[in-house]
Design a protein around this motif. Structure first.
Motif, PDB file in Angstrom:
ATOM      1  N   SER A   3      10.971   1.427  -3.677  1.00  0.00           N
ATOM      2  CA  SER A   3      10.322   1.568  -4.100  1.00  0.00           C
ATOM      3  C   SER A   3       9.101   2.205  -5.055  1.00  0.00           C
ATOM      4  CB  SER A   3       9.466   1.791  -2.292  1.00  0.00           C
ATOM      5  OG  SER A   3       9.115   2.482  -1.895  1.00  0.00           O
ATOM      6  N   VAL A   4       8.405   2.462  -5.456  1.00  0.00           N
ATOM      7  CA  VAL A   4       7.625   2.967  -6.836  1.00  0.00           C
ATOM      8  C   VAL A   4       5.467   2.722  -6.135  1.00  0.00           C
ATOM      9  CG1 VAL A   4       7.472   3.894  -8.961  1.00  0.00           C
ATOM     10  CG2 VAL A   4       9.412   3.227  -8.020  1.00  0.00           C
ATOM     11  N   CYS A   5       5.010   3.846  -6.285  1.00  0.00           N
ATOM     12  CA  CYS A   5       3.460   3.880  -6.718  1.00  0.00           C
ATOM     13  C   CYS A   5       3.157   3.755  -7.776  1.00  0.00           C
ATOM     14  CB  CYS A   5       3.160   4.865  -5.383  1.00  0.00           C
ATOM     15  SG  CYS A   5       0.775   4.756  -5.660  1.00  0.00           S
ATOM     16  N   LYS A   6       2.221   2.988  -7.942  1.00  0.00           N
ATOM     17  CA  LYS A   6       2.215   3.327  -9.844  1.00  0.00           C
ATOM     18  C   LYS A   6       1.084   3.727 -10.030  1.00  0.00           C
ATOM     19  CE  LYS A   6       3.003  -1.406 -11.344  1.00  0.00           C
ATOM     20  NZ  LYS A   6       2.461  -2.766 -11.825  1.00  0.00           N
ATOM     21  N   LYS A   7       0.197   4.942  -8.824  1.00  0.00           N
ATOM     22  CA  LYS A   7      -0.510   5.623  -8.889  1.00  0.00           C
ATOM     23  C   LYS A   7      -0.077   7.198  -8.792  1.00  0.00           C
ATOM     24  CE  LYS A   7      -4.237   2.744  -8.817  1.00  0.00           C
ATOM     25  NZ  LYS A   7      -4.715   2.538 -10.341  1.00  0.00           N
ATOM     26  N   CYS A   8       0.308   7.037  -7.544  1.00  0.00           N
ATOM     27  CA  CYS A   8       0.946   8.773  -7.676  1.00  0.00           C
ATOM     28  C   CYS A   8       2.236   9.145  -8.340  1.00  0.00           C
ATOM     29  CB  CYS A   8       0.433   9.305  -6.236  1.00  0.00           C
ATOM     30  SG  CYS A   8       1.444   8.935  -5.321  1.00  0.00           S
ATOM     31  N   GLY A   9       3.539   8.211  -8.411  1.00  0.00           N
ATOM     32  CA  GLY A   9       4.121   8.356  -8.874  1.00  0.00           C
ATOM     33  C   GLY A   9       5.790   8.365  -7.748  1.00  0.00           C
ATOM     34  N   PHE A  10       4.708   8.736  -6.544  1.00  0.00           N
ATOM     35  CA  PHE A  10       6.080   8.029  -5.414  1.00  0.00           C
ATOM     36  C   PHE A  10       6.727   7.145  -5.041  1.00  0.00           C
ATOM     37  CE2 PHE A  10       7.982   7.712  -1.176  1.00  0.00           C
ATOM     38  CZ  PHE A  10       8.097   9.133  -0.836  1.00  0.00           C
ATOM     39  N   HIS A  11       8.215   7.798  -5.160  1.00  0.00           N
ATOM     40  CA  HIS A  11       9.576   6.725  -4.874  1.00  0.00           C
ATOM     41  C   HIS A  11      10.344   7.025  -4.251  1.00  0.00           C
ATOM     42  CE1 HIS A  11      10.829   9.794  -8.055  1.00  0.00           C
ATOM     43  NE2 HIS A  11      12.253   9.374  -7.950  1.00  0.00           N
ATOM     44  N   GLU A  12      11.030   5.676  -3.608  1.00  0.00           N
ATOM     45  CA  GLU A  12      12.095   6.420  -2.819  1.00  0.00           C
ATOM     46  C   GLU A  12      12.997   4.909  -2.853  1.00  0.00           C
ATOM     47  OE1 GLU A  12      10.911   6.316   1.615  1.00  0.00           O
ATOM     48  OE2 GLU A  12       8.734   5.065   0.985  1.00  0.00           O
ATOM     49  N   TRP A  13      14.680   5.244  -2.903  1.00  0.00           N
ATOM     50  CA  TRP A  13      15.496   4.697  -2.121  1.00  0.00           C
ATOM     51  C   TRP A  13      15.060   3.409  -1.110  1.00  0.00           C
ATOM     52  CZ3 TRP A  13      19.691   5.043  -6.040  1.00  0.00           C
ATOM     53  CH2 TRP A  13      20.460   4.245  -5.512  1.00  0.00           C
TER      54      TRP A  13
ATOM     55  N   ASP B 235       0.708  -1.431   0.274  1.00  0.00           N
ATOM     56  CA  ASP B 235       0.793   0.326  -0.477  1.00  0.00           C
ATOM     57  C   ASP B 235       0.636   1.275   0.289  1.00  0.00           C
ATOM     58  OD1 ASP B 235      -1.950  -1.540   0.666  1.00  0.00           O
ATOM     59  OD2 ASP B 235      -2.586  -1.259   2.204  1.00  0.00           O
ATOM     60  N   CYS B 236       0.390   2.876  -1.123  1.00  0.00           N
ATOM     61  CA  CYS B 236       0.212   3.638  -0.670  1.00  0.00           C
ATOM     62  C   CYS B 236       1.275   4.382   0.459  1.00  0.00           C
ATOM     63  CB  CYS B 236       0.997   4.617  -2.158  1.00  0.00           C
ATOM     64  SG  CYS B 236       1.598   5.665  -2.430  1.00  0.00           S
ATOM     65  N   ASN B 237       2.265   5.079   1.087  1.00  0.00           N
ATOM     66  CA  ASN B 237       2.133   5.487   2.367  1.00  0.00           C
ATOM     67  C   ASN B 237       1.759   7.450   1.921  1.00  0.00           C
ATOM     68  OD1 ASN B 237       1.852   3.654   4.607  1.00  0.00           O
ATOM     69  ND2 ASN B 237       4.129   3.340   4.304  1.00  0.00           N
ATOM     70  N   GLU B 238       1.878   7.802   0.753  1.00  0.00           N
ATOM     71  CA  GLU B 238       1.912   9.076   0.369  1.00  0.00           C
ATOM     72  C   GLU B 238       0.379   8.977  -0.679  1.00  0.00           C
ATOM     73  OE1 GLU B 238       3.903  11.596  -0.260  1.00  0.00           O
ATOM     74  OE2 GLU B 238       5.131  10.162   1.391  1.00  0.00           O
ATOM     75  N   CYS B 239      -0.352   8.301  -1.093  1.00  0.00           N
ATOM     76  CA  CYS B 239      -1.166   8.877  -1.973  1.00  0.00           C
ATOM     77  C   CYS B 239      -2.373   7.646  -1.462  1.00  0.00           C
ATOM     78  CB  CYS B 239      -1.876   8.234  -3.463  1.00  0.00           C
ATOM     79  SG  CYS B 239      -1.174   7.057  -3.653  1.00  0.00           S
ATOM     80  N   GLY B 240      -2.799   7.005  -0.439  1.00  0.00           N
ATOM     81  CA  GLY B 240      -3.468   6.041   0.213  1.00  0.00           C
ATOM     82  C   GLY B 240      -3.599   4.557  -0.126  1.00  0.00           C
ATOM     83  N   ASN B 241      -4.056   5.070  -1.547  1.00  0.00           N
ATOM     84  CA  ASN B 241      -4.095   3.242  -2.864  1.00  0.00           C
ATOM     85  C   ASN B 241      -3.339   2.287  -1.922  1.00  0.00           C
ATOM     86  OD1 ASN B 241      -6.065   4.456  -4.458  1.00  0.00           O
ATOM     87  ND2 ASN B 241      -4.189   5.872  -5.042  1.00  0.00           N
ATOM     88  N   LYS B 242      -3.816   1.441  -2.178  1.00  0.00           N
ATOM     89  CA  LYS B 242      -3.569  -0.193  -2.059  1.00  0.00           C
ATOM     90  C   LYS B 242      -3.115  -1.138  -2.969  1.00  0.00           C
ATOM     91  CE  LYS B 242      -6.244   0.268   1.982  1.00  0.00           C
ATOM     92  NZ  LYS B 242      -5.281   0.617   3.252  1.00  0.00           N
ATOM     93  N   GLY B 243      -1.889  -1.449  -2.802  1.00  0.00           N
ATOM     94  CA  GLY B 243      -1.471  -2.300  -3.404  1.00  0.00           C
ATOM     95  C   GLY B 243      -1.096  -1.793  -4.830  1.00  0.00           C
ATOM     96  N   CYS B 244      -0.673  -0.866  -4.247  1.00  0.00           N
ATOM     97  CA  CYS B 244       0.141  -0.601  -5.576  1.00  0.00           C
ATOM     98  C   CYS B 244       1.575   0.335  -6.119  1.00  0.00           C
ATOM     99  CB  CYS B 244      -0.720   1.521  -6.055  1.00  0.00           C
ATOM    100  SG  CYS B 244      -0.625   2.379  -4.236  1.00  0.00           S
ATOM    101  N   VAL B 245       2.314  -0.216  -4.711  1.00  0.00           N
ATOM    102  CA  VAL B 245       3.441   0.119  -4.122  1.00  0.00           C
ATOM    103  C   VAL B 245       4.587  -1.379  -4.811  1.00  0.00           C
ATOM    104  CG1 VAL B 245       5.132   0.625  -3.168  1.00  0.00           C
ATOM    105  CG2 VAL B 245       3.077   2.345  -2.910  1.00  0.00           C
ATOM    106  N   VAL B 246       5.700  -1.153  -5.929  1.00  0.00           N
ATOM    107  CA  VAL B 246       6.117  -1.993  -5.992  1.00  0.00           C
ATOM    108  C   VAL B 246       7.351  -1.875  -5.551  1.00  0.00           C
ATOM    109  CG1 VAL B 246       4.428  -3.030  -8.110  1.00  0.00           C
ATOM    110  CG2 VAL B 246       6.300  -1.423  -8.911  1.00  0.00           C
ATOM    111  N   LEU B 247       8.490  -3.110  -5.819  1.00  0.00           N
ATOM    112  CA  LEU B 247       9.439  -2.743  -5.855  1.00  0.00           C
ATOM    113  C   LEU B 247      10.776  -2.898  -7.123  1.00  0.00           C
ATOM    114  CD1 LEU B 247      10.789  -5.895  -2.707  1.00  0.00           C
ATOM    115  CD2 LEU B 247      10.841  -2.852  -2.918  1.00  0.00           C
TER     116      LEU B 247
END
Length: 92
Positions: free
Chosen positions: A48-58, A27-39
């Motif tokens: 880690s990258v969110c497919k919905k909002c684009g947030f990514h971090e090392w 789940d994305c802690n930035e946009c709140g969407n479920k199951g959208c963050v992948v390694l």
């Protein structure tokens, strides 16, 4: 050894972030969407990258402790062995 497909993804700024392997879901802690963050595992390490909002971090780099991979495996519901296989495949 497991083979992986090459993928191309874009970050929130529209820059290309070539990713060799994507694994897991969280789940994305930035946009709140479920199951959208992948390694995303590439030559530089693991992001880690969110497919919905684009947030990514090392998340992990080649010089970091391998113990952190266990935490990533739990968070993203993917085995440590699968992560290590992807890292090995990218490294060689």
């Amino acid at each position: 050894m497991i083979k992986f497909k090459y993928l191309i993804s874009y970050d929130i700024n529209g820059d290309i972030m070539t990713a060799r392997v994507t694994l897991g879901k969280a789940d994305c802690n930035e946009c709140g969407n479920k199951g959208c963050v992948v390694l995303v595992i590439n030559e530089m390490g693991i992001f880690s990258v969110c497919k919905k909002c684009g947030f990514h971090e090392w998340e992990w780099s080649w010089g970091d402790s391998p113990d952190y991979l266990e935490w990533l495996s739990v968070r993203f519901n993917v085995s440590v062995e699968r992560i290590k296989d992807a890292l090995e495949w990218i490294h060689y």
